[in-house]
Design a protein around this motif. Structure first.
Motif, PDB file in Angstrom:
ATOM      1  N   ASN A   2       0.821  -1.209   0.000  1.00 22.73           N
ATOM      2  CA  ASN A   2       0.000   0.000   0.000  1.00 22.73           C
ATOM      3  C   ASN A   2       0.861   1.269   0.000  1.00 22.73           C
ATOM      4  N   PRO A   3       0.303   2.414  -0.394  1.00 25.33           N
ATOM      5  CA  PRO A   3       1.031   3.686  -0.302  1.00 25.33           C
ATOM      6  C   PRO A   3       1.511   3.916   1.133  1.00 25.33           C
ATOM      7  N   GLY A   4       2.766   4.358   1.284  1.00 24.82           N
ATOM      8  CA  GLY A   4       3.324   4.587   2.603  1.00 24.82           C
ATOM      9  C   GLY A   4       4.018   3.371   3.192  1.00 24.82           C
ATOM     10  N   ALA A   5       3.930   2.216   2.511  1.00 28.42           N
ATOM     11  CA  ALA A   5       4.612   0.995   2.951  1.00 28.42           C
ATOM     12  C   ALA A   5       5.907   0.826   2.171  1.00 28.42           C
ATOM     13  N   LYS A   6       6.799  -0.018   2.690  1.00 29.16           N
ATOM     14  CA  LYS A   6       8.097  -0.204   2.053  1.00 29.16           C
ATOM     15  C   LYS A   6       8.533  -1.656   2.159  1.00 29.16           C
ATOM     16  N   ILE A   7       9.066  -2.193   1.049  1.00 28.52           N
ATOM     17  CA  ILE A   7       9.640  -3.535   1.054  1.00 28.52           C
ATOM     18  C   ILE A   7      11.076  -3.441   0.542  1.00 28.52           C
ATOM     19  N   VAL A   8      11.962  -4.205   1.194  1.00 27.69           N
ATOM     20  CA  VAL A   8      13.394  -4.155   0.874  1.00 27.69           C
ATOM     21  C   VAL A   8      13.916  -5.582   0.787  1.00 27.69           C
ATOM     22  N   ALA A   9      14.757  -5.850  -0.225  1.00 34.18           N
ATOM     23  CA  ALA A   9      15.373  -7.171  -0.369  1.00 34.18           C
ATOM     24  C   ALA A   9      16.795  -7.002  -0.896  1.00 34.18           C
ATOM     25  N   HIS A  46      12.627  -1.564  -2.722  1.00 28.79           N
ATOM     26  CA  HIS A  46      14.078  -1.417  -2.866  1.00 28.79           C
ATOM     27  C   HIS A  46      14.689  -2.811  -3.028  1.00 28.79           C
ATOM     28  N   ALA A  47      15.111  -3.127  -4.254  1.00 28.56           N
ATOM     29  CA  ALA A  47      15.759  -4.406  -4.542  1.00 28.56           C
ATOM     30  C   ALA A  47      17.274  -4.204  -4.632  1.00 28.56           C
ATOM     31  N   GLY A  48      18.029  -5.306  -4.491  1.00 23.52           N
ATOM     32  CA  GLY A  48      19.486  -5.192  -4.552  1.00 23.52           C
ATOM     33  C   GLY A  48      20.024  -4.236  -3.518  1.00 23.52           C
ATOM     34  N   ALA A  49      19.486  -4.318  -2.304  1.00 25.91           N
ATOM     35  CA  ALA A  49      19.754  -3.308  -1.274  1.00 25.91           C
ATOM     36  C   ALA A  49      21.220  -3.221  -0.878  1.00 25.91           C
ATOM     37  N   TYR A  50      21.987  -4.308  -1.101  1.00 30.34           N
ATOM     38  CA  TYR A  50      23.406  -4.290  -0.731  1.00 30.34           C
ATOM     39  C   TYR A  50      24.305  -3.992  -1.932  1.00 30.34           C
ATOM     40  N   GLY A  51      23.701  -3.473  -3.002  1.00 31.14           N
ATOM     41  CA  GLY A  51      24.502  -3.063  -4.147  1.00 31.14           C
ATOM     42  C   GLY A  51      24.383  -3.929  -5.379  1.00 31.14           C
ATOM     43  N   ASN A  52      23.449  -4.878  -5.403  1.00 32.07           N
ATOM     44  CA  ASN A  52      23.270  -5.758  -6.560  1.00 32.07           C
ATOM     45  C   ASN A  52      22.515  -5.031  -7.677  1.00 32.07           C
TER      46      ASN A  52
END
Length: 228
Positions: free
Chosen positions: A129-136, A151-157
């Motif tokens: 939803n708007p205002g939510a965040k997912i990171v991998a 946010h994908a590739g969070a460690y620089g991928n």
């Protein structure tokens, strides 16, 4: 008649030298023969630097041993170690690699104010939803509407991708690249993906079908889904 097995084999390549080390001998035996082999292959001081790749096979070196090996090669004129490669890694490294390559499956709606962060690939069965965040640290696959931040590739991928059944994010991030909410004429787009276009130095959103050409290694994701 006993024939001594050759411990060190040297092969020349376009990129320099590759040293193949027998993995059944002791570390001291390896150093002794390597000293002899390198001493018998003298390199003229006027020649350019030669890079050396060391293939250890099924042998693991501790840091102290690796430094001894590097020091021995550094002592020889015009030789520099480019890499030391082994088929063996520590258990901790293996578990870390396993965690980074696993698919984390989450079946829920990520609501405003919530943040979900995982190592490896994220398969979300639900909406962001708007205002939510997912990171991998790996790829992100959303089987639902992506309206928040991903946010994908969070460690620089930089090879990571973001895929959604309904793509209308407030922000996409892949590695250090950031893309703001796209200005669509329609109310979002179905079955599209976001990935980094290095030639344009930005994140682009394209048809899902381009992934087979742009990211052929993603076939591994399909195999892991089938095999568990």
């Amino acid at each position: 008649m006993i024939v001594n097995k050759q411990i060190v084999t040297i092969k020349g390549t376009r990129d320099g030298l590759t040293l193949y080390i027998d993995d059944s001998c002791s570390f001291d035996e390896m150093l002794e023969e390597l000293e002899q082999v390198l001493s018998s292959n003298h390199v003229d001081d006027e020649e350019p630097m030669i890079t050396v790749t060391i293939q250890l096979g099924n042998r693991y070196l501790h840091k102290e041993q690796e430094e001894k090996l590097r020091d021995l090669i550094r002592e020889k004129n015009r030789l520099v170690v480019q890499s030391i490669e082994s088929n063996v890694i520590l258990k901790e490294k293996a578990l870390e690699w396993k965690e980074d390559s696993e698919i984390k499956i989450i079946n829920k709606i990520i609501r405003s104010g919530q943040v979900v962060e995982v190592k490896g690939d994220l398969l979300l069965i639900g909406d962001v939803n708007p205002g939510a965040k997912i990171v991998a640290s790996g790829n992100i696959f959303v089987m639902g509407s992506l309206r928040g931040v991903a946010h994908a590739g969070a460690y620089g991928n930089q090879e990571a991708v973001i895929v959604a059944s309904y793509m209308m994010p407030s922000q996409l991030r892949i590695a250090d690249y950031i893309s703001r909410s796209p200005d669509y004429e329609a109310e979002g787009v179905y079955m599209e993906c976001g990935l980094i276009d290095l030639e344009k130095s930005k994140i682009v959103i394209d048809r899902l079908q381009v992934l087979s050409q742009k990211r052929p290694n993603l076939s591994g994701f399909e195999r892991r889904m089938l095999n568990g």
